[in-house]
Scaffold this active site. Structure first.
Site, PDB file in Angstrom:
ATOM      1  N   GLU A 119      -5.648  -1.452  -7.452  1.00  0.00           N
ATOM      2  CA  GLU A 119      -4.702  -0.604  -8.173  1.00  0.00           C
ATOM      3  C   GLU A 119      -3.611  -1.503  -8.765  1.00  0.00           C
ATOM      4  O   GLU A 119      -2.981  -2.276  -8.044  1.00  0.00           O
ATOM      5  CB  GLU A 119      -4.058   0.419  -7.231  1.00  0.00           C
ATOM      6  CG  GLU A 119      -4.994   1.540  -6.833  1.00  0.00           C
ATOM      7  CD  GLU A 119      -4.315   2.550  -5.913  1.00  0.00           C
ATOM      8  OE1 GLU A 119      -4.359   3.744  -6.245  1.00  0.00           O
ATOM      9  OE2 GLU A 119      -3.760   2.147  -4.870  1.00  0.00           O
ATOM     10  N   SER A 177       0.823  -1.211   0.000  1.00  0.00           N
ATOM     11  CA  SER A 177       0.000   0.000   0.000  1.00  0.00           C
ATOM     12  C   SER A 177       0.856   1.260   0.000  1.00  0.00           C
ATOM     13  O   SER A 177       0.333   2.359  -0.123  1.00  0.00           O
ATOM     14  CB  SER A 177      -0.918   0.014   1.227  1.00  0.00           C
ATOM     15  OG  SER A 177      -0.155  -0.086   2.409  1.00  0.00           O
ATOM     16  N   ASN A 180      -4.330   6.000  -1.745  1.00  0.00           N
ATOM     17  CA  ASN A 180      -3.782   6.422  -0.452  1.00  0.00           C
ATOM     18  C   ASN A 180      -3.234   7.839  -0.505  1.00  0.00           C
ATOM     19  O   ASN A 180      -3.241   8.552   0.493  1.00  0.00           O
ATOM     20  CB  ASN A 180      -2.695   5.458   0.015  1.00  0.00           C
ATOM     21  CG  ASN A 180      -3.285   4.205   0.630  1.00  0.00           C
ATOM     22  OD1 ASN A 180      -4.447   4.181   1.027  1.00  0.00           O
ATOM     23  ND2 ASN A 180      -2.506   3.140   0.695  1.00  0.00           N
ATOM     24  N   HIS A 231      -2.519  -3.708  -5.706  1.00  0.00           N
ATOM     25  CA  HIS A 231      -2.923  -3.191  -4.403  1.00  0.00           C
ATOM     26  C   HIS A 231      -4.417  -3.390  -4.169  1.00  0.00           C
ATOM     27  O   HIS A 231      -5.253  -2.722  -4.778  1.00  0.00           O
ATOM     28  CB  HIS A 231      -2.565  -1.695  -4.305  1.00  0.00           C
ATOM     29  CG  HIS A 231      -2.939  -1.069  -3.005  1.00  0.00           C
ATOM     30  ND1 HIS A 231      -3.280   0.262  -2.882  1.00  0.00           N
ATOM     31  CD2 HIS A 231      -3.048  -1.591  -1.752  1.00  0.00           C
ATOM     32  CE1 HIS A 231      -3.573   0.521  -1.627  1.00  0.00           C
ATOM     33  NE2 HIS A 231      -3.444  -0.582  -0.926  1.00  0.00           N
TER      34      HIS A 231
END
Length: 708
Positions: free
Chosen positions: A462, A429, A500, A450
């Protein structure tokens, strides 16, 4: 048969009419306004021969679908509520002609029968469906910010009762065949091999007497009287308001239209249905939700690169923790692939297997799968503490701790024990993929994949190629993610990737508001009312305060001081506050319960005196504006390929309000000049991290929107 036609009518020697649906050039049958003349010709022919005809069977020539709904594209062509209302009225009239035919009409359903497809079936005298897993029935219009506009709000309650109808129409849920039979939506549920044969039997029953499902006690007591119905609608309205927080006007319209029809009669109900349908089509909420539908439809056709994906027959997962267990589950349950799990201990393997069993057992109890299917799924899972069997694997998905040296060791181990062609996909992440791959012998096989927690529920993945990831590797993991039931977006290999990276400033600002003394409840409520599924403080507890403490320094180091939040992590972790996983964070959690309460001792720990200072809109915009700013930077830097990918990533990855269409559609809706002014005002009040980024100012200066 003319290939240009969607509807093909034939009449057999027994005087049974067969109406076959096959929309030319499309994989799925959809209802389109252009078909009105075709249907009119069909009805004229049926009425001309009505004295000789014994009945009509409607079926699909597509191998795996009946009618997937109305073609949503025709709604975007509407320039006014009146135009959209006229579309609904035409649909109602067509289905009324179907219902008025003087002989039995049977819908023979295999595969999806949704939206306008189910509304057509509801206008028939009988519905027979296959027991195949592909068969789904539902009215999902609410997911597009609409209501069923061709009689669905009126016919379904009259067929199966008010309470189950409200549940179906307000949620847009899709019924499996056996559940549809149990509720009385269909009159028979049969193997596909005998579908048309059974439909023919219903034609022979000239009584037009429908099978009635047994109503619930509550339905008996309340739904059949005016006062009882008022109680039901009042309760439904309160629950709907709690759930939607007033952000989804379609839900309120659905209640209003169904109640109007039951109180005033079918004709009045249909008129109101068409009117409200037309109004909803023109709302910003429906336009935004339809944009998500179009975006995800487009993305299903994309490979992520110009290469063709290679065939994946076997997957291995490194790590039996929560992420590894979830990844193995979607690989078996959705992608239908055998999986081998490797962990450092047998306890880790047992944990992953137990997690999978628990999820499959829930499905068995809900009769989604049988006991035999459960056992078969579990047989697709294997595990061990060594690399035995890795020679057979096509993709290894790594889900170990966020430690660069450990992940690099995993790469070396896989390269030693797997085939030269095996893809290594790392579920990190925060760590750059290029760094994980820098000691690899075959870096072209390494890619980021991800997932979001919990993996079996979160729809986004992702895909993160580094500078030398091969196009074939990208295409292969994109295809695998789709098979796992995910929506993949390809993003650039930079700290935080996309999701993120835009989440961090949002969370930081929520923490800033908290440290300024605002109450935890008020902050979370403000963002819930804005449209997020959970508030930011709750989200930090769910993700884990320890996880946040690891990600934030990486972002600060890679991207600069604007990612620096208030120093709260260390204080909380020293008090063993990691969030839900330890039973306390900002909230306290009772074991085995979903309920939580603000742990007021956290205020003392952080030297705060809680006091409600700002209104909810101010709190919400303080948190959202930095996220919007960062999303623009991501687009400008090529982290995401397009505003579309940015919108889907934010909605599916962190629950950005779907009715706003995603960060980029929302910015277009506000207007870039107005947005920049808001950011400047916030920068004066709350700090330079609110200042609009150069890319946003440049775009606004030339009058450019994110979407044309």
């Amino acid at each position: 048969m003319s290939e240009a036609k969607a509807f093909h009518l034939t009449i057999d020697e027994q005087h049974i009419a067969w109406l076959a649906i096959d929309v030319p050039g499309e994989k799925m049958n959809t209802l389109q306004a252009a078909f009105a003349d075709e249907m009119l010709a069909v009805f004229n022919q049926l009425n001309e021969q009505k004295k000789q005809l014994k009945g009509l069977v409607i079926h699909s020539l597509k191998p795996d679908n009946f009618i997937a709904g109305a073609d949503v594209r025709m709604l975007d062509a509407c320039t006014s509520a009146q135009e959209a209302q006229a579309l609904a009225t035409r649909g109602q009239q067509m289905f009324q002609q179907l219902e008025d035919l003087p002989f039995p009409v049977v819908a023979a359903i295999h595969g999806p029968c949704l939206g306008g497809g189910l509304e057509l079936a509801l206008a028939c005298d009988y519905r027979v469906c296959t027991d195949d897993d592909k068969t789904r029935l539902g009215l999902p219009e609410v997911m597009l910010g609409l209501l069923p506009g061709s009689g669905g709000t009126q016919r379904l309650p009259r067929l199966i009762g008010l309470l189950p109808s409200l549940d179906l129409i307000l949620t847009g849920k899709q019924l499996r065949a056996k559940k549809a039979y149990k509720l009385g939506v269909v009159d028979a549920c049969v193997p596909q091999s005998v579908l048309l044969e059974v439909a023919l039997r219903f034609v022979g029953d000239n009584s037009k007497k429908r099978r009635q499902a047994k109503p619930s006690l509550k339905e008996k007591l309340l739904a059949n009287t005016g006062l009882g119905r008022k109680i039901i609608f009042d309760q439904a309205s309160k629950k709907t308001e709690q759930k939607t927080r007033g952000n989804y006007p379609a839900a309120k319209a659905i209640l209003e239209v169904i109640e109007h029809g039951l109180n005033k009669g079918l004709k009045a109900g249909l008129e109101q249905e068409a009117k409200r349908f037309g109004e909803l089509v023109m709302t910003n909420e429906s336009k935004a939700l339809r944009s998500i539908f179009f975006a995800t439809t487009e993305m299903k056709k994309e490979h992520g690169s110009d290469a063709e994906p290679k065939l994946v027959k076997h997957v291995s997962v490194l790590g039996g923790g929560l992420m590894g267990a979830g990844i193995s589950h979607v690989s078996v349950a959705k992608a239908k692939l055998p999986v081998r799990i490797k962990d450092v201990s047998n306890d880790g393997i047992l944990n992953a297997l137990s997690y999978n069993y628990g999820l499959f057992e829930k499905q068995r109890k809900r009769k989604i799968i049988s006991k035999a299917q459960l056992q078969n799924n579990m047989m697709q899972l294997a595990g061990g503490t060594d690399f035995r069997g890795f020679q057979q694997t096509d993709v290894v998905i790594e889900a170990v701790f966020e430690d660069l040296a450990l992940k690099q060791q995993m790469v070396a181990d896989v390269e030693q024990h797997a085939q030269p062609s095996t893809i290594f996909a790392t579920n990190t992440s925060s760590l750059p993929i290029g760094q994980i791959a820098e000691k690899a012998t075959r870096p072209e096989n390494i890619v980021g994949l991800h997932y979001f927690s919990p993996v079996e529920k979160m729809p986004l993945v992702e895909v993160i190629p580094h500078s030398t990831t091969s196009p074939e590797t990208i295409a292969t993991v994109v295809a695998l993610a789709k098979k796992q039931g995910k929506t993949p977006i390809v993003v650039k290999d930079r700290a935080g990737f996309y999701v993120n990276r835009i989440l961090a400033p949002y969370m930081n600002e929520a923490a800033n508001v908290l440290m300024a003394g605002e109450t935890i409840e008020k902050i979370d409520k403000a963002l819930l009312n804005f449209g997020f599924p959970v508030g930011p403080i709750t989200l930090l507890d769910e993700v884990g305060i320890d996880v946040g403490s690891k990600i934030m320094p990486i972002l600060v180091n890679e991207l600069g001081p604007r990612f620096k939040g208030p120093d709260v992590f260390e204080v909380l972790l020293n008090d063993n506050r990691k969030g839900r996983k330890t039973g306390k964070g900002f909230y306290s959690y009772k074991k085995g319960s979903k309920k939580k309460e603000v742990d007021k001792s956290v205020y003392k720990l952080l030297n705060l005196t809680p006091e409600s200072k700002w209104d909810e809109q101010e709190i919400a915009m303080r948190c959202v504006l930095p996220m919007l700013n960062e999303a623009v930077r991501c687009l400008d830097e090529g982290i995401i390929h397009s505003p579309r990918d940015g919108d889907i990533g934010a909605i599916f990855g962190i629950g950005f309000p779907p009715f706003l269409g995603g960060p980029f559609r929302y910015m277009d809706q506000i207007g870039l000049d107005k947005l920049i002014e808001q950011m400047k005002q916030h920068a004066q009040k709350y700090g330079d991290h609110f200042a609009p980024c150069d890319a946003l100012i440049t775009r606004a200066s030339v009058g450019k929107r994110f979407y044309s």
